[in-house]
Design an enzyme around this catalytic site. Structure first.
Site, PDB file in Angstrom:
ATOM      1  CB  SER A  94      93.984  30.342  58.889  1.00  0.00           C
ATOM      2  OG  SER A  94      95.264  29.781  59.079  1.00  0.00           O
ATOM      3  CE1 TYR A 151      94.847  30.551  53.530  1.00  0.00           C
ATOM      4  CE2 TYR A 151      96.312  30.477  55.420  1.00  0.00           C
ATOM      5  CZ  TYR A 151      95.156  30.071  54.788  1.00  0.00           C
ATOM      6  OH  TYR A 151      94.302  29.188  55.417  1.00  0.00           O
TER       7      TYR A 151
END
Ligand SMILES: NC(=O)c1ccc[n+]([C@@H]2O[C@H](COP(=O)([O-])OP(=O)(O)OC[C@H]3O[C@@H](n4cnc5c(N)ncnc54)[C@H](OP(=O)(O)O)[C@@H]3O)[C@@H](O)[C@H]2O)c1
Length: 276
Positions: free
Chosen positions: A133, A146
């Site tokens: 990501s 995350y």
């Protein structure tokens, strides 16, 4: 020879898109999902599918055994795609929420890699593609769990690439920015499961977080559909010299560049504005 690819997290989003896309391009796809009803749905769509829950080692081993039974023991590619976002300020995160985040986003991926790597090493070729990501490159408020899991995945993958040098097994990272999938809806569920917004000094910021997570339509002007991840995925599988990193969306390109260019404090100012 038809090349087989195992994909995790195919119940929705990038994983589901990748399963259909690669099958249409002649790969033998083994799609996986953690819920039985999604496995059945994927099979009804004409895909070979197995159950594989990244948070459960036994399920990973069972899923790999079933996948290898379907391919006759061969596996060319592994797309480590399944993951979720656990929002919440670091100070509000119960440790078990952080553990669960790592269980799925990192430890499950690791366990899966350890199951399939012997097959690839034996064949002297293979591709492991990690769906990371932009949040594996830069941090944002309320994304601590995350961020930590994707930063860890980036470091893990860099090490793995060094250790696989010369084996014929190649490793790549895909680094998407905002992609329109079920990701925000799933993150909202994780947020409400573990965070009590009203008990937090961040309650005002959390209102913005919830508004962002439930906003219909694209989450940002840089958002792209899941299909945007397909050219990098195909390149990572097909090219004789796959890239180590594939940024997807202008948001990732910009952040990768700004991270190199700006001081930590200057980047903080920018990321604080990008907000909750
Ligand atoms: N969407 C974005 O903006 C974005 C941006 C950067 C990176 N990514 C990355 O892209 C990947 C795919 O996400 P997406 O955007 O396609 O979101 P998504 O639609 O929420 O898909 C995530 C997939 O991961 C699966 N998953 C979650 N926990 C799992 C577990 N324990 N075991 C197996 N599978 C599990 C989900 O299954 P269930 O349906 O069963 O929960 C779902 O199939 C993730 O690695 C994510 O971090 C997404």
């Amino acid at each position: 020879m038809t090349r087989s690819v195992l994909i995790t997290g195919c119940s929705s989003g990038i994983g589901e898109c990748a399963a259909h896309h690669l099958q249409a391009r002649g790969f033998r796809v083994i799609a996986s999902a953690r819920r039985e009803q999604d496995v059945t749905r994927l099979q009804q769509q004409g895909l070979a599918a197995v159950r594989l829950d990244l948070a459960d080692e036994a399920s990973i081993e069972e899923g790999v055994a079933q996948a290898l039974a379907l391919t006759g023991g061969e596996l060319y590619g592994l797309f480590n795609n399944g993951a979720y976002g656990q929002p919440g300020a670091v100070e509000d995160l119960p440790t078990r929420a952080l553990r669960q985040q790592f269980e799925t986003n990192l430890f499950g991926t690791h366990h899966l890699i350890r199951q399939v790597l012997p097959v690839m090493l034996q064949a002297g070729s293979g591709r492991i593609i990690q769906n990371s990501s932009v949040l594996g490159l830069v941090a944002m408020a309320y994304r601590g769990a995350y961020n930590a899991s994707k930063f860890a995945l980036e470091g893990y993958t860099d090490t793995l690439r060094l250790e696989l040098h010369g084996t014929g097994v190649q490793v790549s990272l895909i680094e998407p920015g905002p992609i329109e999938t079920r990701f925000r809806a799933n993150a909202r569920e994780a947020f409400l499961r573990h965070i009590d917004p009203e008990q937090s000094r961040h309650r005002q910021g959390y209102r913005q977080t919830l508004a962002r997570l439930q906003k219909p339509g694209p989450s940002s002007r840089y958002s792209l559909p899941a299909e945007a991840c397909m050219p990098p995925l195909l390149h990572a599988l097909d090219s004789r010299r796959p890239k180590t990193r594939y940024p997807v969306t202008r948001a990732t390109l910009m952040m990768a560049w700004l991270r190199r260019l700006l001081s930590d404090r200057a980047l903080d100012r920018l990321l604080l504005k990008a907000g909750g």
